[in-house]
Design an enzyme around this catalytic site. Sequence first.
Site, PDB file in Angstrom:
ATOM      1  N   HIS A 143       3.330  10.825   2.873  1.00 59.57           N
ATOM      2  CA  HIS A 143       2.811  11.813   1.911  1.00 59.57           C
ATOM      3  C   HIS A 143       3.631  13.094   1.970  1.00 59.57           C
ATOM      4  CE1 HIS A 143      -0.470   9.199   1.121  1.00 59.57           C
ATOM      5  NE2 HIS A 143      -1.000   9.313   2.320  1.00 59.57           N
ATOM      6  N   HIS A 188       0.825  -1.204   0.000  1.00 57.53           N
ATOM      7  CA  HIS A 188       0.000   0.000   0.000  1.00 57.53           C
ATOM      8  C   HIS A 188       0.864   1.261   0.000  1.00 57.53           C
ATOM      9  CE1 HIS A 188      -3.524   2.460   0.295  1.00 57.53           C
ATOM     10  NE2 HIS A 188      -2.813   3.219   1.112  1.00 57.53           N
TER      11      HIS A 188
HETATM   12 ZN    ZN Z   1      -2.955   5.292   1.115  1.00 52.67          ZN
END
Ligand code: ZN
Length: 300
Positions: free
Chosen positions: A259, A232
Amino acid sequence: MKQKTIGKKVELVGIGLHKGVPVKMTLEPLAENSGIIFYRSDLGASIELKPQNVVDTTMATVLGVGEARVSTIEHLLSAIHAHGIDNLKIILDNEEVPIMDGSAIGYCMLLEEAGIIKQNASKRAIGIKKPIEVKENDKFVRVEPSDKTIFDFAIKFPHQAIKEQAYKFTFSTSAYIQEIARARTFGFLSEVNYLRSQGLAKGGDLSNCIVLDENGIMNKEGLRYKDEFVRHKILDAIGDMALIGMPLIGTYIAFAGSHKLNHLLTEKILSDDKAYEILNLEDYAEEEGIEYSVATIPTI
Ligand SMILES: [Zn+2]
């Protein structure tokens, strides 16, 4: 190789992972050289896909222009990028992309339903020319020159169901669907109350997230891949690196990437014109799993 868009308009409805509100998402074809553009139909606001429009990376990648936001874009972008789509309009009637099952497979199915069509303009890519890295303590994300597109990710969590996992993924659309697309997002039960107090994870449940408690995985169906967690993270990285606006030819390497670090990496690459070159893929064939050779592709 030509630029691509979708063959027809498609739509789906779902809920957002963090806000938990219903949202309708419509995908529409766009003309060549348009890029990927989000449109908030409830606000009449367009938001271009580019690193300068990233406004938050805390729990998901969020774009914004003025008051308009589009949130949790990374799984959708990952599927779009993996299907080689260059030009697309993504219309949302609320803030957040529907989370679906927490993976990218639902978006892949939607794109396949729409059909992928070739356009007239040449496809372009970013070829990495020198290593670029972003670090935060022992965490890092890095790109290096390569004649292929590779994502090489490692993670380490102090939880018996994860521990240390590493995965090296050589990109092609078919390999993405086989190895990456079905890997779901994950979270820890111990963090859910805190996240909800911050207005996050309100739409998260066992149907769209792997949830870990102190005993293991709470989802009765178990895992889809034994190393679903690190896969993932590669799904996320492909979506986050799509902010560059073109396919990346190079090796992406990460330990405990996030992120935030992915966003900083896209900015760092694009701010250094010695770090990359824009490649014209006109003379490249369309077959899957192509090995690009940076040296032999004409630069623009
Ligand atoms: Zn994700």
